[in-house]
Design an enzyme around this catalytic site. Sequence first.
Site, PDB file in Angstrom:
ATOM      1  N   SER A 265     -40.592  53.045  32.276  1.00  0.00           N
ATOM      2  CA  SER A 265     -40.350  54.224  31.398  1.00  0.00           C
ATOM      3  C   SER A 265     -39.587  55.282  32.205  1.00  0.00           C
ATOM      4  O   SER A 265     -39.764  56.611  31.783  1.00  0.00           O
ATOM      5  CB  SER A 265     -41.787  54.749  31.477  1.00  0.00           C
ATOM      6  OG  SER A 265     -42.640  53.926  30.518  1.00  0.00           O
TER       7      SER A 265
ATOM      8  N   TYR B 229       3.488   9.905  11.819  1.00  0.00           N
ATOM      9  CA  TYR B 229       3.364   8.671  11.456  1.00  0.00           C
ATOM     10  C   TYR B 229       4.292   8.279  10.564  1.00  0.00           C
ATOM     11  O   TYR B 229       4.914   7.202  10.763  1.00  0.00           O
ATOM     12  CB  TYR B 229       1.840   8.659  11.149  1.00  0.00           C
ATOM     13  CG  TYR B 229       1.394   7.290  10.592  1.00  0.00           C
ATOM     14  CD1 TYR B 229       1.095   6.311  11.681  1.00  0.00           C
ATOM     15  CD2 TYR B 229       1.453   7.113   9.331  1.00  0.00           C
ATOM     16  CE1 TYR B 229       0.719   5.144  11.371  1.00  0.00           C
ATOM     17  CE2 TYR B 229       0.986   5.571   9.029  1.00  0.00           C
ATOM     18  CZ  TYR B 229       0.534   4.717   9.959  1.00  0.00           C
ATOM     19  OH  TYR B 229       0.193   3.313   9.547  1.00  0.00           O
TER      20      TYR B 229
ATOM     21  N   HIS C 104       0.819  -1.173  -0.065  1.00  0.00           N
ATOM     22  CA  HIS C 104       0.021  -0.183  -0.004  1.00  0.00           C
ATOM     23  C   HIS C 104       0.653   1.249  -0.031  1.00  0.00           C
ATOM     24  O   HIS C 104       2.003   1.190   0.578  1.00  0.00           O
ATOM     25  CB  HIS C 104      -0.993  -0.072   1.227  1.00  0.00           C
ATOM     26  CG  HIS C 104      -0.259  -0.084   2.319  1.00  0.00           C
ATOM     27  ND1 HIS C 104       0.166  -0.983   3.063  1.00  0.00           N
ATOM     28  CD2 HIS C 104       0.181   1.197   3.277  1.00  0.00           C
ATOM     29  CE1 HIS C 104       0.773  -0.810   4.356  1.00  0.00           C
ATOM     30  NE2 HIS C 104       0.823   0.602   4.237  1.00  0.00           N
TER      31      HIS C 104
ATOM     32  N   PRO D 100     -39.108  52.714  38.652  1.00  0.00           N
ATOM     33  CA  PRO D 100     -40.205  52.323  38.066  1.00  0.00           C
ATOM     34  C   PRO D 100     -40.236  52.304  36.420  1.00  0.00           C
ATOM     35  O   PRO D 100     -39.116  52.638  36.111  1.00  0.00           O
ATOM     36  CB  PRO D 100     -41.303  53.438  38.313  1.00  0.00           C
ATOM     37  CG  PRO D 100     -40.360  54.530  38.577  1.00  0.00           C
ATOM     38  CD  PRO D 100     -39.323  54.163  39.252  1.00  0.00           C
TER      39      PRO D 100
END
Length: 671
Positions: free
Chosen positions: A331, A141, A81, A329
């Site tokens: 707004s 490898y 191979h 509060p």
Amino acid sequence: MELFRGVLQVSSNVLDCANDNWWCSLLDLDTSDWEPLTHTNRLMAIYLSSVASKLDFTGGPLAGCLYFFQVECNKFEEGYHIHVVIGGPGLNPRNLTVCVEGLFNNVLYHLVTENVKLKFLPGMTTKGKYFRDGEQFIENYLMKKIPLNVVWCVTNIDGYIDTCISATFRRGACHAKKPRITTAINDTSSDAGESSGTGAEVVPINGKGTKASIKFQTMVNWLCENRVFTEDKWKLVDFNQYTLLSSSHSGSFQIQSALKLAIYKATNLVPTSTFLLHTDFEQVMCIKDNKIVKLLLCQNYDPLLVGQHVLKWIDKKCGKKNTLWFYGPPSTGKTNLAMAIAKSVPVYGMVNWNNENFPFNDVAGKSLVVWDEGIIKSTIVEAAKAILGGQPTRVDQKMRGSVAVPGVPVVITSNGDITFVVSGNTTTTVHAKALKERMVKLNFTVRCSPDMGLLTEADVQQWLTWCNAQSWDHYENWAINYTFDFPGINADALHPDLQTTPIVTDTSISSSGGESSEELSESSFFNLITPGAWNTETPRSSTPIPGTSSGESFVGSSVSSEVVAASWEEAFYTPLADQFRELLVGVDYVWDGVRGLPVCCVQHINNSGGGLGLCPHCINVGAWYNGWKFREFTPDLVRCSCHVGASNPFSVLTCKKCAYLSGLQSFVDYE
């Protein structure tokens, strides 16, 4: 350059078909530092060398390719191979298999007696993507195999040409230096500033790289300079460049990689405050017209002091005080200001309560965290304390496991007290002290005008650039001892650019309209309850409309059909815009004990020139104060313009305007 890898299987049947050209080849093979080649091993070495020779002089997609071929014996069956590592400017996943098979089969055609073809199997991931790690594959490898496992090897890669067929080198315990794969063709390496000598390092030295890597680095820097950290922003800034990159798969991957690196650079390597400052200082000169400045003045805060604290806080220089809490509060501009700051930073995250199991799913890797309408539950209180205090911690993410969260600035907006920890149907204040030590609280109490609109990134940059250019002495004096409640405005220390309404000290100047101070003081309160004061359908005019100078249109008298604007309606971004909020001593007014009346500031206490008669703020404060006193004694007499003559009491009780004017709000709440 990308190096693909794969395998070619050569069965024993192929060697049985070898012709005389193959057996009698005169190709010279250098085996001085290699095991002797005999029989079929020599045939495979000749075949591999022939393929390499043809590849060096071929054209088409294989022109200028880098290659590394290594033939090995099969372990469990007869045959060989061939490991193929190859890459070039004309190779891509679409033509890789065709080109490699064509190259090897073309050479094999002249060496066998029968029509035999080899099949190339490219290396692929489980998701079907081609491996592009040929460099690491060779180093980790292929080069670690020694004869007789390796039959022969050929390459044109610098650093491996002499060592690939050296048994001594392969048997070495370690390599002296990692060979480097030249990623350029012809003169490309010299243009990019790389050396092509043998034994150079894989990592570019002194920050030099290939043309592609330099181009990618330039792209990342361009994204940071132009404050582009999302694909949508990229499309708006440079749509043509984004389109060109998106046209290919590699370009789309490059877009994602560049954005990730730009975000990492902006959140970890560059101070966040640099993205909040304007590049052109000339555009920040008219600071008094800035919406954020007006909003903070309306809420009784010094915009300069708040801005300098924001710059310190966003750069994580406030220690444990890592959180800004906008409380008040609805707004009042809390979320508007918080989101404007958040949109100015490179990337921000939000605490999401749609999934209570993972509320901090969007916190990791952000420059700022926004916690809108925050509430702390007992299950996440410890993680919340760590995040609010700027301490590194780990939070759970949905389907990702836990992730590390470094110290990130947090801004909270809420209508309720976030220091209360909720556990089921109970609340506790056990953690209140610890939470307050991690926050700086700003109270937003005055409702904003409907004309304000959304705050933009330009407003934030203008405001903070102006604050950064001013002296930090005032801020440093407060920053020595951080307090939970942010200090209110100090009229003596207010910057001259913010003092839009100077105090009149000349006693010869009379009040506007030619009215005396007594008439103006008497009429100011009645302007608050004029029939047109609550008429919201009529558009306001920038020119003040004079109100009534007496109480003729008060309760019990006929109502005029003419719409008359009240004096408080003309106020914009001032504390007097919320006339129906009860005054707070020390915040809205100062009590003059000598004359027994409220005044606007300490300087007008016991004013010999009669500060109340000269200062319009003192007049408005006095009218406001007397109005609340009047409501205490006559709670059921004042009506709005729609219900002056109403006979049905339920119409009055359900009318919010009447409730405010007559003091029935407490009665309605009680009922």
